[in-house]
Design a protein around this motif. Sequence first.
Motif, mmCIF file in Angstrom:
data_model
loop_
_atom_site.group_PDB
_atom_site.id
_atom_site.type_symbol
_atom_site.label_atom_id
_atom_site.label_comp_id
_atom_site.label_asym_id
_atom_site.label_seq_id
_atom_site.Cartn_x
_atom_site.Cartn_y
_atom_site.Cartn_z
ATOM 1 N N ILE A 67 18.681 -30.591 -36.921
ATOM 2 C CA ILE A 67 18.044 -31.323 -38.028
ATOM 3 C C ILE A 67 16.555 -31.509 -37.746
ATOM 4 O O ILE A 67 15.713 -31.303 -38.630
ATOM 5 N N GLN A 68 16.225 -31.876 -36.525
ATOM 6 C CA GLN A 68 14.833 -32.132 -36.182
ATOM 7 C C GLN A 68 14.018 -30.842 -36.086
ATOM 8 O O GLN A 68 12.902 -30.775 -36.593
ATOM 9 N N GLN A 69 14.591 -29.797 -35.475
ATOM 10 C CA GLN A 69 13.863 -28.533 -35.335
ATOM 11 C C GLN A 69 13.586 -27.882 -36.684
ATOM 12 O O GLN A 69 12.508 -27.364 -36.920
ATOM 13 N N LYS A 70 14.589 -27.916 -37.572
ATOM 14 C CA LYS A 70 14.452 -27.269 -38.879
ATOM 15 C C LYS A 70 13.956 -28.219 -39.961
ATOM 16 O O LYS A 70 13.840 -27.828 -41.116
ATOM 17 N N LYS A 71 13.699 -29.477 -39.578
ATOM 18 C CA LYS A 71 13.224 -30.506 -40.511
ATOM 19 C C LYS A 71 14.126 -30.610 -41.750
ATOM 20 O O LYS A 71 13.656 -30.630 -42.887
ATOM 21 N N ILE A 72 15.415 -30.662 -41.507
ATOM 22 C CA ILE A 72 16.414 -30.738 -42.576
ATOM 23 C C ILE A 72 16.469 -32.166 -43.114
ATOM 24 O O ILE A 72 16.650 -33.115 -42.347
ATOM 25 N N GLU A 73 16.304 -32.299 -44.417
ATOM 26 C CA GLU A 73 16.423 -33.613 -45.055
ATOM 27 C C GLU A 73 17.879 -34.053 -44.941
ATOM 28 O O GLU A 73 18.778 -33.368 -45.438
ATOM 29 N N THR A 74 18.099 -35.185 -44.277
ATOM 30 C CA THR A 74 19.466 -35.606 -43.967
ATOM 31 C C THR A 74 19.678 -37.083 -44.246
ATOM 32 O O THR A 74 18.832 -37.916 -43.918
ATOM 33 N N LEU A 75 20.819 -37.388 -44.845
ATOM 34 C CA LEU A 75 21.270 -38.767 -45.030
ATOM 35 C C LEU A 75 22.498 -39.002 -44.169
ATOM 36 O O LEU A 75 23.402 -38.151 -44.119
ATOM 37 N N PHE A 76 22.536 -40.125 -43.498
ATOM 38 C CA PHE A 76 23.669 -40.543 -42.681
ATOM 39 C C PHE A 76 24.253 -41.779 -43.353
ATOM 40 O O PHE A 76 23.636 -42.843 -43.309
ATOM 41 N N ILE A 77 25.412 -41.645 -43.977
ATOM 42 C CA ILE A 77 26.022 -42.744 -44.717
ATOM 43 C C ILE A 77 27.182 -43.294 -43.891
ATOM 44 O O ILE A 77 28.213 -42.629 -43.728
ATOM 45 N N LYS A 78 26.992 -44.487 -43.351
ATOM 46 C CA LYS A 78 28.035 -45.097 -42.511
ATOM 47 C C LYS A 78 29.111 -45.697 -43.407
ATOM 48 O O LYS A 78 28.845 -46.552 -44.246
ATOM 49 N N LEU A 79 30.334 -45.225 -43.207
ATOM 50 C CA LEU A 79 31.466 -45.758 -43.946
ATOM 51 C C LEU A 79 31.969 -47.026 -43.260
ATOM 52 O O LEU A 79 31.865 -47.162 -42.030
ATOM 53 N N LYS A 80 32.488 -47.945 -44.043
ATOM 54 C CA LYS A 80 33.062 -49.163 -43.453
ATOM 55 C C LYS A 80 34.132 -48.770 -42.448
ATOM 56 O O LYS A 80 34.896 -47.826 -42.665
ATOM 57 N N GLN A 81 34.186 -49.505 -41.360
ATOM 58 C CA GLN A 81 35.153 -49.223 -40.306
ATOM 59 C C GLN A 81 36.567 -49.401 -40.845
ATOM 60 O O GLN A 81 36.866 -50.384 -41.528
ATOM 61 N N HIS A 82 37.425 -48.425 -40.529
ATOM 62 C CA HIS A 82 38.802 -48.519 -41.001
ATOM 63 C C HIS A 82 39.527 -49.607 -40.208
ATOM 64 O O HIS A 82 39.432 -49.657 -38.985
#
Length: 187
Positions: A67-82
């Motif tokens: 992600i950092q090397q290719k500068k990929i636009e990324t979202l990290f969506i944390k789901l509520k803990q099961h």
Amino acid sequence: MIIQNPYTLFVSEVFSEKVLNKDSWLIILHASRTPPHVGLLIGGNYNSLTIKGHELNINIGVLLKTIQQKKIETLFIKLKQHPVFSVEYQKEICQHYIKQFTQVKANEATCLSPVKLFLQEFYAIDEQKQELLFQLVERLIQNDYISFTNGLNIKNKMEGNEFSLPIYSKEDLQEIIKTERVNYYKE
């Protein structure tokens, strides 16, 4: 297809790699592209379905480096803990669902197909075959299944702390998959 109200996510300004090693996350790569790519990160282990096939057991460190090397636009969506099932069990079931499909194919499977099965299994989000990513994320928001969202390489796409997901139709999606498959198999 133009929709007036964009589907947006509130993105936290604070990013910590450490939190990605725990719990379950919806990962959206190429977040402003139509369509973005989606996979699941569970306990620091990334898995997804692609045009090439299965991406299984990718360590978060390797994913972040790409992600950092290719500068990929990324979202990290944390789901509520099961509340019941362990992260290890969730990862096992996630990989099982990915293996239900051979690869992304028009009118058969998208990268979202195994994600929908996972969310149905663990979050009681009914699988809607025609539902697109921005619609599914909206249902997660409405059901309060998102703890928070982080992002990388998206600052220039933000309005305040809001990121707008791309809007597209199922027809657009199928055409893009067909084109991508043709391009992939030309190489």
